[in-house]
Each structure stands twice: as structure tokens, then as C-alpha cells.
Scaffold this active site. Structure first.
Site, mmCIF file in Angstrom:
data_model
loop_
_atom_site.group_PDB
_atom_site.id
_atom_site.type_symbol
_atom_site.label_atom_id
_atom_site.label_comp_id
_atom_site.label_asym_id
_atom_site.label_seq_id
_atom_site.Cartn_x
_atom_site.Cartn_y
_atom_site.Cartn_z
ATOM 1 N N HIS A 289 -0.989 -1.257 -9.445
ATOM 2 C CA HIS A 289 0.396 -1.557 -9.094
ATOM 3 C C HIS A 289 0.522 -2.379 -7.816
ATOM 4 O O HIS A 289 1.518 -3.100 -7.654
ATOM 5 C CB HIS A 289 1.206 -0.263 -8.957
ATOM 6 C CG HIS A 289 1.739 0.250 -10.245
ATOM 7 N ND1 HIS A 289 1.005 1.050 -11.092
ATOM 8 C CD2 HIS A 289 2.937 0.057 -10.866
ATOM 9 C CE1 HIS A 289 1.729 1.336 -12.161
ATOM 10 N NE2 HIS A 289 2.897 0.745 -12.054
ATOM 11 N N GLY A 290 -0.413 -2.272 -6.917
ATOM 12 C CA GLY A 290 -0.267 -3.055 -5.696
ATOM 13 C C GLY A 290 -1.419 -2.874 -4.740
ATOM 14 O O GLY A 290 -2.155 -1.881 -4.798
#
Length: 479
Positions: free
Chosen positions: A340-341
Site C-alpha cells: 500500500h505504501g
């Protein structure tokens, strides 16, 4: 180009769809080429510089995939990925697969995680050894990389038969899913791309697709975008929050993220139906879950299925005993968080969900049942608390909000009217998500292309379009 923009709704979409069907009457290959070129234009609208990157990724994965298909011809690998050592060219196929996966990982890692690793190294060293590169993340790189990595694994297993390079380009670039999913599967989509009926307008699909697109657009514009300023205000002043404000930020973000991303996914599904393509469901009322296990069967379903098929099961899944199964679950969730990041808050968010899944599985072994409302409260409360970490820029921010949520000394003597209205809105929306049927399920069950349905949906679409005043990207564009 955004789905929630005038240029997309009034120019790109009708022109692309109408041209596709007009060309499709005469030549399927030309219609496919048109859709690929339109999708590349759609992608290049954001930043033309990254179109060559996308094209290079497509060419590389197609070449490796065809090589894997050729080597796997004549025998198939089981879904679990286990290979009999006696199979000819087994090691050679593994080498090609490893080569393809490594190149995809390096590509994703360079653009998405370079600054993260350099920054972490600086933090551990206590000095700035490395200069951060501040690389701009190409839109959709996580999604088109995962989509193609799955194709390579399926090709290695002997489960794919690519038709043409042009069809493969369509599989990767098709504009409804290109930027933020849902993650599609080669085996499910290629037959749809080649089907005769795909190239001829199906009015029932058009009507249903427009209905689903309208509902998704309304969720984004009328709900998610309205909640966003409240959430941003809370996260901008985390050191001076009252208890109600902290709850507004936590619940508000959980709802904003859900309506934003599920709205995008439903718009993508609706757009796919316009050209007779059925994309997989990505959300199935996740806030109605009564366990974390059930939640991950309903939330970002295509990512969960990807992780299950291409990480969890190859790691051993549940075949090697309970301890190994729980370790595989935890590792899979860490990877989901990291996907996700490029930040430790995302990793910790994934780890927290991994721990919750372990607790959930161990609890089931005790065969103790709790009232449904308590199960829902525990599940939803855990999800909201974890999303505070997910949304926060650092752990101080997350700790400040979570602490304010449970600090009764921060209950104010009075609450201003605006805060009361905002809290009433988020509690009402929480109730709606907890009890209302899924919009796509409602459309599939009740919708018919009659005036009774079309008029209110047309009114909703027109009203939503009039609210497209501000440029608001989808939250998952940053992932």
C-alpha cells in the site's frame, strides 16, 4: 484523467465507446487496437512521460510470459505451484519465472520504495548518508505490476494461452481498471476480450453499466469528497483534539476510504459492462463483517485473492500445520501493508491485521460464540483503529488520535453545531454501511431498464455531475 471529470464523462467515454462498437462491426482486431490506444491516451493524460514505461513493462512481460507458455506446453502445473522435479525443463522454467518476477519487483521497488529505503538507512545511521530521490510514482504501477506478475505465474503453471500481443495489451491497459483496479486475472478476461458478443452493443449491459457507474460516482462525489475536509481538518491538528473530534476523524476516514475506493471499483465495473466486460467484484459490504477473517473476504477482494493465490498458497498456505499457517498469514498481511505504501505506518497496519487474523483463527479453535452485535463492534472497532495508523503520516499522529479517542478527560463541556452535524452524518453512514445491501447486488437483483428506474438514476447522475466542482483524485491513486 479521472472518472469524476467532465472531460471523461462528456468527451472521452462516449467517443471511445461509440467508436469501439462502430469499428467492431467491421474488424475485431481494429476495435481492440482502438481500445488499447484509447486506454494509453487515458493513461497518458496524467503524465505522458510514463506511457513508455507502461509499454516497456507490457512488452517485457509478454515476452517472458510467451516463453513460459512455450516451456510449459504439454503439461500444467497445479494451482499450488508445486513442480515435479522429473518434469523436463523444470529448472529452466523456474529461471525464466524468477527473471520475470525480479524485474517486475525491481521496477516497482525503484519507483515506489527508493526513498523509503534511503530514508530508513539515514534514520538508522543517524545522519543523511543518502540524498532522497523524490521519484514521482507512476499512476497504477502497483496494479499493472501485480496483474502482470500473476500472468507470469499462471503461464509458468501452464494455465494460460495468450492469443496475440494486441490482446495482451488490452488485458493490461483496459482503461476502467488500469489506474486503481480491480486486479483482473488473465484466464478470466482473455476469453471475454475475444468473444464475438463483446464487439456488439448490448443494451442491457449498457443500462446496467450506467446504473452501477452512477452509484459509484455518487458514492465518490456526494459522500467521500464531502467527508474528506472533516477528516483532513482532524489530522491537521492531532495535538489539540477533543474526544468527539478524534472519533470524527477515525470514523470519517474509514467511511471516506470505503466510499472512495468502492465507488471507484463500482465505476470500473460499470464502465466494463458498457463494453460487455465483466470485472470482478472488489467490495462486498465489508463493514458488515463480524470477524476479521470475514472482513478480508469482503474488502479489496481482488488484492486478497491475488495474495492468497500467489503468496499465501505458494508459501505453504495451511498445508504445513497451524503454526506455519499463522506465520504465512502474518507475512501475507505484512506484504499487503507494504504494497500500500512506502512507509512504516503501512507496514504496521498490515502487521496489526496479521495479528488480528491470528487471534481470530485461534479464537475459532475455542468454539466460543459471541452475540452478533458484539462481534460486529469488535471487528469494526478494530478496523477503524487500524485505519487510524494507515491514514497517519507518522506514529506520533496515530498515537495522538487513538489516545484522544479513549481519553474521557477530553470530553468538552459543549460541542459546536457543525461538529454535531458531522458526527451525526458519520454515525448515520456507519449504520447504513452496516445494514444496507451492496449496491451492485441491488442492481443485479432489482434493476430493469425501464422508465421507473432510469429516471431516478438519470436525476442522480445529473445532480452528481453538477457537484463536480473541485479536482479530487481517488485515494488509491497514491498506492
Amino acid at each position: 484523467m479521472l472518472f469524476n471529470s467532465y472531460e471523461f464523462i462528456f468527451l472521452f467515454l462516449p467517443f471511445t465507446i461509440a467508436s469501439f462498437f462502430c469499428i467492431g462491426k467491421r474488424c475485431h482486431t481494429a476495435a481492440t487496437l482502438w481500445l488499447v490506444l484509447a486506454s494509453l491516451f487515458f493513461y497518458g493524460w496524467w503524465d505522458l512521460r510514463y506511457v513508455p514505461l507502461l509499454c516497456a513493462s507490457i512488452c517485457f512481460n509478454y515476452f517472458v510470459g510467451k516463453r513460459l507458455e512455450h516451456l510449459a506446453a504439454g503439461y500444467a502445473i497445479p494451482a499450488g505451484g508445486h513442480v515435479d522435479a522429473s518434469v523436463p525443463h523444470s529448472c529452466f522454467r523456474k529461471s525464466w519465472l524468477a527473471f520475470g518476477i525480479i524485474i517486475n519487483a525491481v521496477l516497482l521497488g525503484y519507483f515506489k520504495y527508493t526513498d523509503f529505503f534511503l530514508g530508513t538507512a539515514n534514520l538508522l545511521a543517524g545522519i543523511d548518508i543518502f540524498h532522497l530521490q523524490h521519484i514521482v510514482l507512476p499512476l497504477g504501477i502497483s496494479f499493472f505490476t501485480f496483474t502482470q506478475a500473476a500472468y507470469l505465474v499462471d503461464a509458468y503453471r501452464g494455465q494460460t494461452r495468450n492469443q496475440t500481443f494486441l490482446t495482451y495489451c488490452e488485458f493490461v491497459t483496459i482503461f476502467p481498471h488500469l489506474i486503481a483496479g480491480p486486479i483482473i486475472n488473465h484466464r478470466e478476461m482473455i476469453p471475454q476480450f475475444l468473444a464475438e458478443r463483446t464487439f456488439h452493443i448490448q443494451w442491457d449491459n449498457v443500462a446496467t453499466g450506467l446504473a452501477i457507474f452512477t452509484l459509484g460516482l455518487a458514492k465518490k462525489v456526494l459522500i467521500a469528497d464531502k467527508i474528506a475536509p472533516w477528516v483532513n481538518d482532524v489530522y491537521a491538528r492531532v495535538d489539540a483534539l477533543t474526544m468527539p473530534e478524534a472519533w470524527l476523524g477515525a470514523l470519517g476516514y474509514a467511511l471516506q476510504l470505503y466510499f472512495d475506493f468502492s465507488g471507484y471499483s463500482e465505476m470500473a465495473i460499470g464502465l466494463g459492462l458498457l463494453i460487455n466486460l465483466k470485472f470482478p467484484l472488489n467490495f462486498n459490504s465489508p463493514y458488515q463483517s463480524r470477524s476479521i477473517i470475514d472482513f478480508w473476504r469482503r474488502w479489496h477482494m481482488t488484492l486478497g485473492l491475488w495474495v492468497k493465490n500467489y503468496l499465501y498458497i505458494p508459501l505453504g498456505g495451511s498445508r504445513c500445520g497451524t503454526a506455519r499457517k499463522l506465520c504465512n498469514l502474518f507475512l501475507s498481511m505484512l506484504i499487503i501493508g507494504f504494497w500500500h505504501g512506502a512507509g512504516w505506518t503501512y507496514v504496521v497496519w498490515g502487521g496489526l491485521h496479521g495479528c488480528l487474523l491470528i487471534v481470530n483463527h485461534l479464537w475459532r479453535r475455542l468454539h466460543i460464540t459471541l452475540p452478533n452485535i458484539l462481534c460486529w463492534l469488535l471487528t469494526f472497532g478494530s478496523v477503524v483503529a487500524c485505519l487510524v495508523v494507515f491514514r497517519s503520516e507518522n506514529f506520533h499522529m496515530a498515537h495522538s488520535i487513538l489516545a484522544a479517542m479513549v481519553d474521557f478527560s477530553r470530553l468538552p463541556a459543549s460541542i459546536n453545531g457543525a461538529l454535531v452535524k458531522h458526527l451525526a452524518a458519520v454515525f448515520f453512514l456507519t449504520f447504513v454501511t452496516a445494514v444496507a445491501p451492496h449496491p451492485i447486488a441491488l442492481v443485479e437483483r432489482y434493476f430493469h431498464p425501464t422508465w421507473r428506474w432510469c429516471l431516478p438514476l438519470a436525476a442522480l447522475l445529473l445532480y452528481t455531475i453538477t457537484m463536480l466542482h473541485d479536482y479530487t483524485e481517488f485515494l488509491y491513486f497514491q498506492f
